[in-house]
Scaffold this active site. Structure first.
Site, PDB file in Angstrom:
ATOM      1  N   ARG A 167       0.820  -1.216   0.000  1.00  8.56           N
ATOM      2  CA  ARG A 167       0.000   0.000   0.000  1.00  8.56           C
ATOM      3  C   ARG A 167       0.854   1.266   0.000  1.00  8.56           C
ATOM      4  O   ARG A 167       0.326   2.381  -0.069  1.00  8.56           O
ATOM      5  CB  ARG A 167      -0.911   0.035   1.246  1.00  8.56           C
ATOM      6  N   TYR A 170       0.691   4.301  -2.322  1.00 13.30           N
ATOM      7  CA  TYR A 170      -0.418   5.231  -2.076  1.00 13.30           C
ATOM      8  C   TYR A 170      -0.201   6.018  -0.790  1.00 13.30           C
ATOM      9  O   TYR A 170      -0.160   7.247  -0.804  1.00 13.30           O
ATOM     10  CB  TYR A 170      -1.728   4.459  -2.003  1.00 13.30           C
ATOM     11  N   ASN A 199     -12.840   7.181   4.112  1.00 12.02           N
ATOM     12  CA  ASN A 199     -13.634   6.402   3.140  1.00 12.02           C
ATOM     13  C   ASN A 199     -14.931   7.120   2.749  1.00 12.02           C
ATOM     14  O   ASN A 199     -15.751   7.435   3.608  1.00 12.02           O
ATOM     15  CB  ASN A 199     -13.983   5.034   3.712  1.00 12.02           C
ATOM     16  N   VAL A 213     -17.695  -0.646  -0.257  1.00 10.16           N
ATOM     17  CA  VAL A 213     -19.096  -0.249  -0.421  1.00 10.16           C
ATOM     18  C   VAL A 213     -19.567  -0.558  -1.844  1.00 10.16           C
ATOM     19  O   VAL A 213     -20.644  -1.139  -2.044  1.00 10.16           O
ATOM     20  CB  VAL A 213     -19.319   1.249  -0.081  1.00 10.16           C
ATOM     21  N   GLY A 230     -11.150 -11.213   5.482  1.00 11.53           N
ATOM     22  CA  GLY A 230     -10.690 -11.470   6.852  1.00 11.53           C
ATOM     23  C   GLY A 230     -11.871 -11.884   7.717  1.00 11.53           C
ATOM     24  O   GLY A 230     -12.818 -12.522   7.242  1.00 11.53           O
ATOM     25  N   ASP A 231     -11.837 -11.483   9.002  1.00 10.98           N
ATOM     26  CA  ASP A 231     -12.944 -11.869   9.887  1.00 10.98           C
ATOM     27  C   ASP A 231     -14.069 -10.842   9.857  1.00 10.98           C
ATOM     28  O   ASP A 231     -15.097 -11.014  10.515  1.00 10.98           O
ATOM     29  CB  ASP A 231     -12.440 -12.083  11.327  1.00 10.98           C
TER      30      ASP A 231
END
Ligand code: NAD
Ligand code: UDP
Ligand code: UDP
Length: 343
Positions: A167, A170, A199, A213, A230-231
Site C-alpha cells: 500500500r 499510495y 472512506n 461499499v 478477513g474476519d
C-alpha cells in the site's frame, strides 16, 4: 529562484469580463485534477452551479467522461485529457488536486505509476500554483495514518505506515504529497490547503473498483454473495460524497491550511456494513468470507473536532441515509437499459 507573485483574482473568465447584474460573486477559474473521477465530478457539479469556470484535467485511468458529460457544451466548462505527471500551463485562481486512483485495487495495479502521480503530479500542480499565484488544495487521505495505533485519529497523530508494503505507493505517496505541499507553502509562499479524506461512497463510484461499499452494493444487486475480507471485524467510517464536497469547498474558501480530517465518525465493522447493505437492498444476500489483503488497517475513524471548530463543517448524511442514494445510481448502471422502475 523566482518569487511567486500574488495577484488579484483573474476571475473574469466566466463571463468574458462582464458580470451580469445580480451575480454577486465573481466566478473563479478553477482546475480540478481528477475531475472525471468519483469525488472530482461531484465537486465539479457544485463549482459549475456556483458560476465558476472549471477546467478538468484527467487521464481517464479511473475516471469517465460520463461523469462530466452533462457539462459538455457549457462555455464555462473544459475537459483536458492530460496526465499530471507531465507539466501543464494554465491560468487559474484555484487548484483542487484530486488526480490519483483511490481504490486499493486501482492504486496497486501499477504502483510505480501511483507514486509518480502522487509525487511528480503533485509537484507539477504546486509548480503551477506557484507560477500563477493560485490557491492549491491537496486531497490527502486517512491512509497517511497507516494501521493507526491511536483511535480515533487526530490530525496531530503521525501515523503507523509500512514504507515498503504493497500500500506504500499510495500512503507514502500521499505523505510525500503533503510534505511537498507544506514545503511550497513555507518556501514559496503558495497558499495551500490539505484535506485528509476518510472512506467516501456515493453515486458514480466505479462499479467494480474493489472498494468495499461499491463491491457490496453491486454484489447485492446482482444476487451474488457479499465478500467480507478477513474476519470482517476491521472497521471503517463511511462518508457520503456530498458531505465531503461541502468540506472540500469550505476548506478551500476558508483561511486554514490544515491538515483537516474530512470524514464521517460513524464507525462500522465490515460485517455491520454488510448488514446495512442487506437491509437496504436484499435481506437474503449471503455473506462469503475471503482472505484479507496485506497490511489492511484494522480500524479507522476520524476525529473531526478541528474541522468542526475551524471550518464549521460536519457531515450530515448517515450511512443508512446515503446508501439508498448510491443504490439508485448503481441499480441503473448495473442493469443498464433495463427499466429501473422499482427503486
Ligand atoms: P477516482 O479514482 O474515482 O478518481 C481519481 C481521478 O483521477 C480519476 O478520474 C482518474 O482518471 C484521475 N487520475 C488518476 N491518475 C491520474 C494522472 N496521473 N493524471 C491525471 N488524472 C489522473 O477516486 P476518488 O474516490 O474520486 O478520489 C479522488 C481523490 O480523493 C484521490 O486523490 C484520492 O486519493 C482521494 N481520496 C479519496 C477517498 C475515497 O474514499 N473516495 C479517500 C481518501 C482520499
Ligand atoms: N510546472 C507546471 N506548470 C507550471 C509551472 C510549473 O507543470 O505552470 C511544473 C514544472 O515543470 C516543474 C514543477 O512544476 O516540473 C515544479 O515547478 P517549480 O517552478 O516549482 O520548480 P522548478 O521548475 O524550478 O524545478
Ligand atoms: N473489504 C471487504 N470486502 C470487499 C472489499 C473490501 O471486506 O469486497 C474490506 C477491506 O479488507 C478493508 C475494508 O473493507 O478492511 C475497506 O476496504 P476498501 O478497499 O474499501 O478501502 P480502504 O479503506 O482499505 O482503502
Amino acid at each position: 529562484a523566482f518569487q511567486a507573485q500574488r495577484r488579484p483574482s483573474l476571475s473574469m473568465g466566466a463571463t468574458g469580463g462582464k458580470i451580469p447584474l445580480g451575480l454577486k460573486r465573481k466566478g473563479m477559474r478553477v482546475v480540478v485534477t481528477g475531475g472525471a473521477g468519483f469525488v472530482g465530478s461531484h465537486l465539479v457539479d457544485r463549482l459549475m452551479a456556483r458560476g465558476d469556470t472549471v477546467i478538468v484535467v484527467d487521464n481517464f485511468f479511473t475516471g469517465r467522461k460520463e461523469n462530466v458529460m452533462h457539462h459538455f457544451g457549457n462555455p464555462n466548462f473544459e475537459l483536458i485529457r492530460h496526465d499530471v505527471v507531465e507539466p501543464i500551463l494554465l491560468e487559474v485562481d484555484q487548484i483542487y488536486h484530486l488526480a490519483c486512483p483511490a481504490s486499493p485495487v486501482h492504486y496497486k495495479f501499477n504502483p510505480v505509476k501511483t507514486i509518480k502521480t502522487n509525487v511528480v503530479g503533485t509537484l507539477n500542480m504546486l509548480g503551477l500554483a506557484k507560477r500563477v499565484g493560485a490557491r492549491f488544495l491537496l486531497t490527502s487521505t486517512s491512509e497517511v495514518y497507516g494501521d493507526p495505533l491511536q483511535h480515533p485519529q487526530v490530525e496531530t497523530y503521525w501515523g503507523n505506515v509500512n514504507p515498503i508494503g504493497v500500500r506504500s505507493c499510495y500512503d507514502e505517496g500521499k505523505r510525500t504529497a503533503e510534505t511537498l505541499t507544506m514545503d511550497y507553502h513555507r518556501g514559496a509562499n503558495v497558499e495551500v490547503r490539505i484535506a485528509r479524506i476518510f472512506n467516501t461512497y456515493g453515486p458514480r463510484m466505479c462499479i467494480d473498483d474493489g472498494r468495499v461499499v461499491s463491491n457490496f452494493v453491486a454484489q447485492a444487486l446482482r444476487k451474488e454473495p457479499l465478500t467480507v475480507y478477513g474476519d470482517g471485524k476491521q472497521t471503517r467510517s463511511f462518508q457520503f460524497v456530498s458531505d465531503l464536497v461541502e468540506g472540500l469547498m469550505k476548506l478551500m474558501e476558508g483561511e486554514h491550511v490544515g491538515p483537516f480530517n474530512l470524514g464521517n465518525p460513524g464507525e462500522f465493522t465490515m460485517l455491520e456494513l454488510a448488514k446495512v447493505v442487506q437491509e437496504t437492498i436484499d435481506p437474503n444476500a449471503n455473506i462469503e468470507f475471503r482472505p484479507n489483503t496485506e497490511d489492511d488497517p484494522h480500524k479507522r475513524k476520524p476525529d473531526i473536532t478541528k474541522a468542526k471548530e475551524l471550518l464549521g463543517w460536519e457531515p450530515k448524511v448517515s450511512l443508512r441515509q446515503g446508501l439508498p442514494l448510491m443504490v439508485k445510481d448503481f441499480r441503473q448502471r448495473v442493469f443498464g437499459d433495463q427499466k429501473e422502475g422499482s427503486s
